[in-house]
Design a protein around this motif. Sequence first.
Motif, mmCIF file in Angstrom:
data_model
loop_
_atom_site.group_PDB
_atom_site.id
_atom_site.type_symbol
_atom_site.label_atom_id
_atom_site.label_comp_id
_atom_site.label_asym_id
_atom_site.label_seq_id
_atom_site.Cartn_x
_atom_site.Cartn_y
_atom_site.Cartn_z
ATOM 1 N N ARG A 21 32.362 35.010 19.256
ATOM 2 C CA ARG A 21 33.786 34.720 19.064
ATOM 3 C C ARG A 21 34.664 35.868 19.564
ATOM 4 O O ARG A 21 35.751 35.636 20.078
ATOM 5 N N VAL A 22 34.193 37.088 19.403
ATOM 6 C CA VAL A 22 34.948 38.237 19.910
ATOM 7 C C VAL A 22 34.997 38.197 21.434
ATOM 8 O O VAL A 22 36.042 38.448 22.052
ATOM 9 N N ILE A 23 33.884 37.862 22.060
ATOM 10 C CA ILE A 23 33.835 37.755 23.520
ATOM 11 C C ILE A 23 34.818 36.695 24.007
ATOM 12 O O ILE A 23 35.481 36.849 25.033
ATOM 13 N N ALA A 24 34.935 35.614 23.232
ATOM 14 C CA ALA A 24 35.863 34.534 23.573
ATOM 15 C C ALA A 24 37.290 34.825 23.127
ATOM 16 O O ALA A 24 38.194 34.013 23.353
ATOM 17 N N ASN A 25 37.489 35.998 22.491
ATOM 18 C CA ASN A 25 38.806 36.412 21.976
ATOM 19 C C ASN A 25 39.384 35.389 21.002
ATOM 20 O O ASN A 25 40.573 35.065 21.041
ATOM 21 N N ASN A 26 38.536 34.907 20.133
ATOM 22 C CA ASN A 26 38.985 33.941 19.127
ATOM 23 C C ASN A 26 40.030 34.584 18.217
ATOM 24 O O ASN A 26 39.787 35.635 17.624
ATOM 25 N N PRO A 27 41.228 33.959 18.088
ATOM 26 C CA PRO A 27 42.294 34.567 17.282
ATOM 27 C C PRO A 27 41.981 34.650 15.805
ATOM 28 O O PRO A 27 42.671 35.339 15.051
ATOM 29 N N ARG A 28 40.957 33.938 15.353
ATOM 30 C CA ARG A 28 40.614 33.952 13.931
ATOM 31 C C ARG A 28 39.828 35.204 13.529
ATOM 32 O O ARG A 28 39.627 35.461 12.346
ATOM 33 N N SER A 30 39.525 39.145 13.093
ATOM 34 C CA SER A 30 40.473 40.234 12.875
ATOM 35 C C SER A 30 40.376 41.272 13.992
ATOM 36 O O SER A 30 39.327 41.445 14.621
ATOM 37 N N GLU A 31 41.478 41.987 14.215
ATOM 38 C CA GLU A 31 41.502 43.031 15.233
ATOM 39 C C GLU A 31 40.537 44.157 14.908
ATOM 40 O O GLU A 31 39.926 44.758 15.798
ATOM 41 N N LYS A 32 40.370 44.433 13.610
ATOM 42 C CA LYS A 32 39.443 45.494 13.195
ATOM 43 C C LYS A 32 38.012 45.147 13.616
ATOM 44 O O LYS A 32 37.277 45.990 14.156
ATOM 45 N N THR A 33 37.605 43.898 13.373
ATOM 46 C CA THR A 33 36.259 43.451 13.752
ATOM 47 C C THR A 33 36.105 43.436 15.262
ATOM 48 O O THR A 33 35.067 43.836 15.812
ATOM 49 N N LYS A 34 37.153 42.966 15.968
ATOM 50 C CA LYS A 34 37.089 42.929 17.432
ATOM 51 C C LYS A 34 36.866 44.325 18.009
ATOM 52 O O LYS A 34 36.047 44.508 18.919
ATOM 53 N N LYS A 35 37.578 45.314 17.473
ATOM 54 C CA LYS A 35 37.435 46.674 17.973
ATOM 55 C C LYS A 35 36.017 47.196 17.749
ATOM 56 O O LYS A 35 35.437 47.855 18.613
ATOM 57 N N ARG A 36 35.444 46.877 16.570
ATOM 58 C CA ARG A 36 34.098 47.348 16.258
ATOM 59 C C ARG A 36 33.067 46.706 17.200
ATOM 60 O O ARG A 36 32.169 47.391 17.710
#
Length: 342
Positions: A21-28, A30-36
């Motif tokens: 989901r992070v790779i797909a930039n899913n808006p659901r 959180s930014e904190k999880t995406k950064k990690r």
Amino acid sequence: MTVTIKDVAIKANVAPSTVSRVIANNPRISEKTKKRVRKAIQELGYHPNLNARSLANQMTNSVGIVMPESASKSFQNPFFPEVIRGISSYIQSREYSLFMVTGETEEAIYEGVVKMVQGRRVDGIVLLYSRVDDKIIQYLIEKKFPFVLIGKPQQTAQDITYTDNDNYSAGREVTEYLIKLGHTHIAFIGGSPNLMVTKERLSGFREALLMADLQISNDYICHMEFLQEGGKEAVEQLFQLKQPPTAIVVTDDLMALGVLSALSEKGYSIPDDVSVISFNNVILSEISNPPLTSVDVHIFQLGYESAKSLVEKIEAPDLLPKNILVPYTIIERHSCMKQEGR
């Protein structure tokens, strides 16, 4: 040894599905999880398998763009390469590719869109124009296929995601600019009356004349192709009138070059005899003779924002429609001047 999505999940302390989901930039997410997760991806040197991702999500990772007419005509106008550059800049950063539809007729373009949608060749579409009673828009709405419009929709604007300038205000403002210079005989040269950009700018033009108690003459309104030839043809019409205009609003810089050329051939001096103000502020407006006063509509940004909105719709289908207004700026150069005696 190949780094897998599971390796990234372990390092980031999340589930493999979260990495996807992070790779797909899913808006659901959180930014904190995406950064990690992105930090783990970078540190491990992980490269997503785009083909596998596409198969799993039934996605093509491609975006379609629909031109208003044949490519041979469209690409004569600097507006379209620049707006496509904006679209391309964003989608490439998201690892999407471009698929283009053109045609010699509206019917051919429509058929190309149908094939693109039914064949699932793309995940979404950007229409580079907005036209009155456009059956392509109706088709995409019926098919519930993700699309974004560059230009204001004719109807149900609240239900369609679009990116545009405030063309009504821009049309009014450039006309007021000429009125303040003392001009009372002002002509308007626009594109097809079926294009919403023409309708909006013409409405603003009419409003400015109305508010200044100036006559609105249909003889002063011309609709031509967005090409140099269109500008030249308009001049031929306008300067056969008993009272030719002393100022002209032209809704496209390429048309305006044709206007300048035709006026020069007729022996008119710009801006001494005729003032000309245009739209788009492409590089041609800076190097024309004289340099054109033109409205910078920020073409690149129109493309970039439309692509961003489309990818958001593709990856989060439940997002509500939105409209983005890109600001415009009048760039004053040397094609307008105060009318003699004013």
